[in-house]
Structure formats: C-alpha cells, structure tokens
Design a protein around this motif. Structure first.
Motif, short mmCIF file in Angstrom:
data_model
loop_
_atom_site.label_atom_id
_atom_site.label_comp_id
_atom_site.label_asym_id
_atom_site.label_seq_id
_atom_site.Cartn_x
_atom_site.Cartn_y
_atom_site.Cartn_z
N THR A 18 0.83 -1.19 0.00
CA THR A 18 0.00 0.00 0.00
C THR A 18 0.87 1.25 0.00
O THR A 18 1.91 1.31 0.65
CB THR A 18 -0.92 0.02 1.23
OG1 THR A 18 -1.65 1.23 1.22
CG2 THR A 18 -0.14 -0.10 2.52
N THR A 19 0.44 2.28 -0.75
CA THR A 19 1.22 3.51 -0.82
C THR A 19 0.81 4.49 0.27
O THR A 19 1.45 5.50 0.48
CB THR A 19 1.03 4.17 -2.20
OG1 THR A 19 -0.37 4.39 -2.44
CG2 THR A 19 1.57 3.27 -3.31
N ALA A 20 -0.27 4.21 0.93
CA ALA A 20 -0.73 5.11 1.98
C ALA A 20 0.09 4.91 3.24
O ALA A 20 0.44 3.79 3.61
CB ALA A 20 -2.21 4.89 2.26
N SER A 21 0.42 6.01 3.91
CA SER A 21 1.10 5.91 5.19
C SER A 21 0.12 5.39 6.22
O SER A 21 -1.10 5.36 6.00
CB SER A 21 1.63 7.28 5.61
OG SER A 21 0.54 8.15 5.89
N ALA A 22 0.64 4.98 7.38
CA ALA A 22 -0.23 4.49 8.46
C ALA A 22 -1.23 5.57 8.85
O ALA A 22 -2.40 5.28 9.11
CB ALA A 22 0.62 4.07 9.65
N GLN A 23 -0.78 6.83 8.88
CA GLN A 23 -1.67 7.93 9.25
C GLN A 23 -2.75 8.12 8.20
O GLN A 23 -3.93 8.32 8.53
CB GLN A 23 -0.86 9.22 9.42
CG GLN A 23 -1.68 10.39 9.96
CD GLN A 23 -0.82 11.60 10.24
OE1 GLN A 23 0.39 11.58 10.04
NE2 GLN A 23 -1.44 12.67 10.71
N ASP A 24 -2.39 8.05 6.92
CA ASP A 24 -3.36 8.19 5.85
C ASP A 24 -4.37 7.05 5.88
O ASP A 24 -5.57 7.26 5.68
CB ASP A 24 -2.66 8.21 4.49
CG ASP A 24 -1.86 9.49 4.28
OD1 ASP A 24 -2.13 10.48 4.99
OD2 ASP A 24 -0.96 9.47 3.43
N THR A 25 -3.88 5.84 6.12
CA THR A 25 -4.76 4.68 6.17
C THR A 25 -5.79 4.83 7.29
O THR A 25 -6.98 4.55 7.11
CB THR A 25 -3.93 3.40 6.39
OG1 THR A 25 -3.07 3.21 5.27
CG2 THR A 25 -4.84 2.19 6.53
N LYS A 83 -1.47 -4.83 11.77
CA LYS A 83 -1.61 -3.42 11.45
C LYS A 83 -2.58 -3.23 10.29
O LYS A 83 -2.58 -4.01 9.33
CB LYS A 83 -0.25 -2.81 11.08
CG LYS A 83 0.77 -2.88 12.22
CD LYS A 83 2.11 -2.35 11.76
CE LYS A 83 3.15 -2.46 12.88
NZ LYS A 83 4.48 -1.98 12.44
N VAL A 85 -3.88 -1.82 6.92
CA VAL A 85 -3.31 -1.29 5.70
C VAL A 85 -4.45 -0.86 4.77
O VAL A 85 -5.62 -1.12 5.05
CB VAL A 85 -2.41 -2.33 5.01
CG1 VAL A 85 -1.18 -2.60 5.85
CG2 VAL A 85 -3.17 -3.62 4.75
N ASN A 86 -4.10 -0.26 3.68
CA ASN A 86 -5.12 0.40 2.85
C ASN A 86 -6.12 -0.58 2.24
O ASN A 86 -7.31 -0.37 2.33
CB ASN A 86 -4.43 1.20 1.75
CG ASN A 86 -5.34 2.24 1.13
OD1 ASN A 86 -6.47 2.42 1.58
ND2 ASN A 86 -4.85 2.91 0.12
#
Length: 628
Positions: A18-25, A83, A85-86
């Motif tokens: 996934t290209t999203a950061s943990a915060q974005d996710t 964790k 993920v997107n």
C-alpha cells in the motif's frame, strides 16, 4: 511483512505494498467507518456448499442501494502483521459516499475462500450465485454492477452470459484474458496468439497458483474466527523472486515453474492444451457463441497484451445483442497506456521511451456516471456527453471520438513488401511499395531457436523483468541479420492509421514448422523506430486451429496473420516500417521447428525461412488510413 496483494490485473507478477502511510490509512478508515457498515470476511455460500470470503461496505441506515461488485484472485486483506493497511478502503469509501454498497470477494480457493482454485474463478456458477445472494439482501436495491481491471474484469464476460436478472452493468478494463474466441481471434484467454504461447502466463501463474499442499483453514470456520485470524495471518504466501529474463529460457517449457521450484498447480494442465482443446470451453472463458445481454463500458489500452481481441469483443456484443437497449449501451475507451495503467497517464505520458502527450482522462467521473445511469436510474448527461468510442491517436497526441471502430471513413491501403533479396537489417534494401514487385526475389534468414530475437518493448504484461512493455526505439534491434526490415518512402503528408491492420505473408521454410512474426513501426526523421503493435503466427495452424498441417521443404505458403490494431499519426518526414522475423521471445515461446509438441522438447532445429514477394506472392500489409 507479508505481501498485501498483487497488483490489480490477471497477469500482475510483482507484489505491491500500500502507498498510503499508516496515518493516511487510519484517516481513510475513520472516514469510511463514519458512513459505512463494515462487514469483513462474510463467508458467502455457493450452491455446492463452498463459501467465498467477502468484505461488504454499505451505507449506514436501512436504505436499499445498488451494489458495485469486485471479484479477484488477489489478497485484499486490510490487516498485515496486526496493522491496518489500505486494502480496498479507498475504493469502498468512494462507492459508499456515492450511495453504493461495495463488495469485494476472493475467488474460490484463494486466501480465506474455500474450495480449489482454477483460473478465472471457475466454476462460473460462483459468479451467478454471488449475484443471487447480493441481490436478495435487505440492503440491496436488486441491481449489481461489476467493476475491475484484468483479473477483476476477465471473469465478468462468462458470468454475464448466465443472464442473471440483477446484473445491470459492467465496467471491464484490460479484460483480454477472459476472451476465448471472438471473430478472427482464438487466443483462449491470451494463452495463445496465432497458435504460439504467450509466456506471460508462465510467470504470472508462478506467483498466483497456490500449491496443492498449501495449508488450508478448516471448512466451515466461523466468520468471527476468520476476522480474528486476518489480523495476524493473511494467507498470503511469499514466493521467492525469480529472474524471469533467465527463467523463461528454460526448456522444456512445461518445466519452467518446476525449474524455479514453484508450486504445482493449473499451469501443468494448461501448458499441454492445444488451441482447440475442449478444456478451453469448459472453464471461465467467454466465447462468441455465448449470449451477452448486459450494458458494458469497455476500457482498452494500446500497449496491452490483447487490444485487438478486446475491441473485437466490443464489436461482437454490439452486433450480437438481442436487446436494442443492450446494443445501445456498449461504450469503448482506448487509452495509450500499458495494462491497467489508465490513471497513470500524465500531462506528458511516457509509454516505454515514447512521449504520447497529455493522455489524462477522468475515469472516476466516467465510471460513476455510467453506474448512476444504469444502477440508480438517475437522469444524467452520460449519453449526451460521452462518445460511443473514445480513442487516443498517438503521434497527434489527442483524444478523438467515433460512433464505431473501425471508423466509418477508413480506407484499407495496401503496402507490398519489396526488395532485391537483401532486406536483412535496417541497412538492407527492404521497401514498402504501393505495387507488388514483378519478380519473386525472396528474402532469406536463418532462425535459430537457441538465439531468438528478443522482445524489446511491445504490447505486453506481467513477465517480470523479462520484458518491459511500451514503445521503444527498435533501431539497434534492426541490425540483427534475422530481422527483415521493410520501410516506406519518407511521408510528404502526414497520415493517420486507426483500426485493424491486416497482414498476409508468403513463406517457405526448410523446417516442418516455424513461426513468422511481424511488427509495425513509426520511424522518426532522426532514425528512431518506435513499435506500435506486433503479432505472430505458428505455421502449423495457418489453416485453422482445429488441425495441424506441417510444411514441405521449399513450398511456398500463404499466411494470414492475426490482425494488429493501433491509432497513430505518422507525421510528415516520418516513415512506415514493418519488421518480419520468426521469433519475439519471451513475449512468445520459441518454436523449436521440430514439428513436435514444443512444450515438452529441449532441443531445437535451425531452419532457413524465406519471405516471398511478387505478383504471384503478394506479401502485403494493409493499413487503415483515415480520410480527413
């Protein structure tokens, strides 16, 4: 960390994270959670009792909504190593926020789904049963639309032929591996082209088929247990990386996956099938004798593995649909990009090495306008603003539109192969002429299967590091003596070539069997030669795919190649060129020239092949010129 999922597409070989950061996710999840009921790992029952793992995201409340359904062989788990993920969260949010239920499901035998996997998610009754289940839920308005690219699209056509009343619309992108036979094309889901194996499936199946001895969850496991397990055990096997540039060279072909210690699966049964094997007609492929009564929005790419058969399917459905409503609701977009790379177009789209300009298009707007019209019944401007066919012309670098494809104002212009017998390399005397030469002075070259012409760019997908798709300067390749090069005079006026390209070659050989390849090229004033499309024909199948007819030494045979397709503007000062050879490896497997099975052989035979051109043997390429 385990892989999340393989890149969308039937042939995607490399895992992507996934290209999203943990915060974005987390932000995406919170937005989705605020508007949606999230129900993951629902075990949807099929008619034989097998259950398919399904994630459902639906608007909160007691309303009834249309369903957007994506079915895939890839891992869409939203948890890895505990964790979040997107996964499909962004797609789910987009759908729910627009008033749709979003459903994503694993095919039978994949990850948390029960049963045994086979390509295209067979049996096709699974697709029918999923439509039946979703349409009867309390949150469903009874209408379902299908969406996806490559593997999430290719199963759609055969399931659509089952005529489930809930299936109201399709969005199929890069869907060629779901097409078995349509018109002149008999590729059996991109396994073949002209009777030669397309080797992308070898590398793709290495990273997709689960080993028959892989661990399984117990049948009948409860949803709550699957939800718990998905947070720390996502059923995604780690496949050792393979150098496919070397791996695909192994002989025999049937042992390539075994040679890299890959899993045992469906590859071994598929590699032995001939083009007309009954097995191709019992799985999940769509053939043109099957009904297709569903409105469909088709998305094709010029540099995909199956542009021509994909466009042929669009034409077939328009012409064969019994319902005028269905025929009138077939739409086509053709973009100048690689497989499933529509949204990667930029202000300066580079495909391989060639710039094709600003090829951007608002695909979200097109897709949701389509679904709103057909799944919600909302009046909108889709019909008045969207052309029947939207296609991108490279060279001119612009989007164009038409009511049909090929275009109504198309003139098939013949260009005949000519030379004084020395067309080898781009420094030879090969020419494209408006008239066939009077004398037959054939061009000869030696084809050695152990030293094949390499695939350089092209209309490909998913062969790992073995082939990079797109348009590349072929001029250095054209210095090989086993490539015949035929070039037109410099163009005084620019010409647009848009449509299907027909090729007829007259061939003789010292072998029982061989291949002939052809490639269409745009030659720039500085000498750079950019490939547009390519095809191949295995000569044992020159009379059809229901029989094998071998060659007699020295006898000349007429060979009609599978049509190529493109839209390209050849500007003033450019030249039109074709290359002819007997290999394009590893896009296509090497013909070992023995007349044997090819897939179980390790040694080849060197042959001399000749291309004949004269009034008696008018080798010709017919280009669809557009009258302005």
């Amino acid at each position: 960390m385990k892989k999340l999922f393989l890149a969308i597409g039937l042939f995607a070989c490399a895992a992507i994270a996934t290209t999203a950061s943990a915060q974005d996710t987390l932000a995406i999840y919170r937005k989705l959670d605020s508007i949606a009921v999230i129900d993951q790992k629902v075990m949807m029952p099929m008619r034989d009792g097998i259950r398919l793992a399904t994630d459902i995201y639906r608007p909160k409340g007691n309303g009834k909504y249309p369903v957007v359904f994506s079915r895939t062989p890839y891992n869409f788990n939203t948890w890895i190593d505990g964790k979040m993920v997107n996964g499909p969260l962004q797609a789910a949010y987009e759908a729910v926020s627009r008033g749709y239920v979003y459903v994503v499901q694993n095919e039978r035998g994949r990850f948390f789904s029960e049963g045994e996997w086979d390509i295209l998610g067979t049996p096709i009754t699974d697709g029918y049963d999923a439509l039946e289940w979703m349409s009867k839920q309390s949150w469903s308005n009874g209408k379902v639309g299908l969406i996806g690219c490559s593997s999430t699209a290719e199963w759609q056509m055969a399931v659509a032929s089952q005529n489930h009343p809930a299936l109201a619309a399709m969005v199929a992108q890069g869907f060629g591996a779901g097409v078995g036979r349509v018109g002149k094309f008999m590729e059996q889901g991109n396994w073949y082209r002209g009777g030669a194996q397309q080797m992308l499936f070898t590398s793709w199946l290495y990273g997709t088929q689960h080993d028959k001895l892989a661990p399984r969850l117990p049948l009948g496991i409860q949803q709550k247990d699957v939800q718990r397990l998905q947070k720390f055990y996502d059923m995604g096997p780690e496949y050792p990386r393979v150098d496919w540039a070397q791996g695909l060279r192994h002989l025999p072909v049937q042992d390539i996956i075994k040679n890299v210690q890959g899993s045992e699966g469906v590859y071994e049964k598929m590699i032995v099938r001939k083009p007309n094997d009954p097995g191709w007609f019992k799985g999940g492929l769509y053939h043109d004798n099957m009904p297709m009564e569903v409105p469909a929005y088709w998305f094709v790419s010029w540099y995909d593995v199956s542009s021509a058969p994909n466009i042929a399917l669009f034409n077939h459905v328009r012409n064969a649909a019994k319902s005028k409503m269905v025929a009138d609701n077939q739409y086509l977009v053709i973009a100048p990009v690689l497989h499933c790379s529509y949204k990667r177009a930029t202000e300066n789209t580079i495909v391989g090495e060639r710039s094709v300009g600003d090829a951007r298009l608002n695909y979200d707007e097109l897709t949701w306008g389509w679904f709103d019209m057909l799944l919600k019944g909302q009046p909108n401007d889709f019909k008045t603003t969207q052309p029947r066919v939207r296609y991108y012309t490279m060279g001119a670098n612009k989007w164009q539109q038409a009511e049909s494809f090929p275009l109504p104002n198309t003139e098939m212009k013949p260009f005949y192969l000519a030379s004084a017998g020395k067309a080898n390399t781009r420094n030879g005397d090969g020419a494209l002429s408006m008239m066939p030469p009077s004398k037959d002075i054939p061009d000869a070259f030696t084809y050695d299967p152990m030293n094949p012409v390499g695939s350089y760019g092209g209309n490909v997908c998913c062969t790992g590091n073995a082939v990079q798709g797109g348009s590349f300067d072929q001029s250095q390749m054209e210095l090989r003596n086993d490539i015949l090069v035929y070039t037109s005079d410099e163009l005084k006026d620019g010409v647009e070539v848009t449509g299907f390209i027909e090729s007829t070659l007259y061939v003789s050989s010292t072998g029982l069997d061989t291949d002939v390849t052809i490639k269409l090229i745009d030659v720039y004033p500085d000498g750079k030669a950019y490939n547009l499309d390519e095809t191949i024909q295995r000569l044992r199948y020159r009379e059809g795919y229901d029989k094998e007819v071998f060659m007699e030494k020295g006898k000349v045979y007429k060979v009609d190649l599978t049509p190529m397709v493109t839209s390209n503007y050849f500007a003033p000062g450019h030249k039109i060129r074709i290359e002819v050879s007997s290999s394009n490896f590893p896009r296509f497997d090497r013909n070992l020239n023995t007349g044997g099975n090819n897939y179980d052989e390790s040694k080849g035979v060197v042959v001399e092949n000749k291309i004949h051109h004269s009034k008696q043997y008018p080798s010709v390429i017919k280009l669809p010129m557009i009258k302005k």
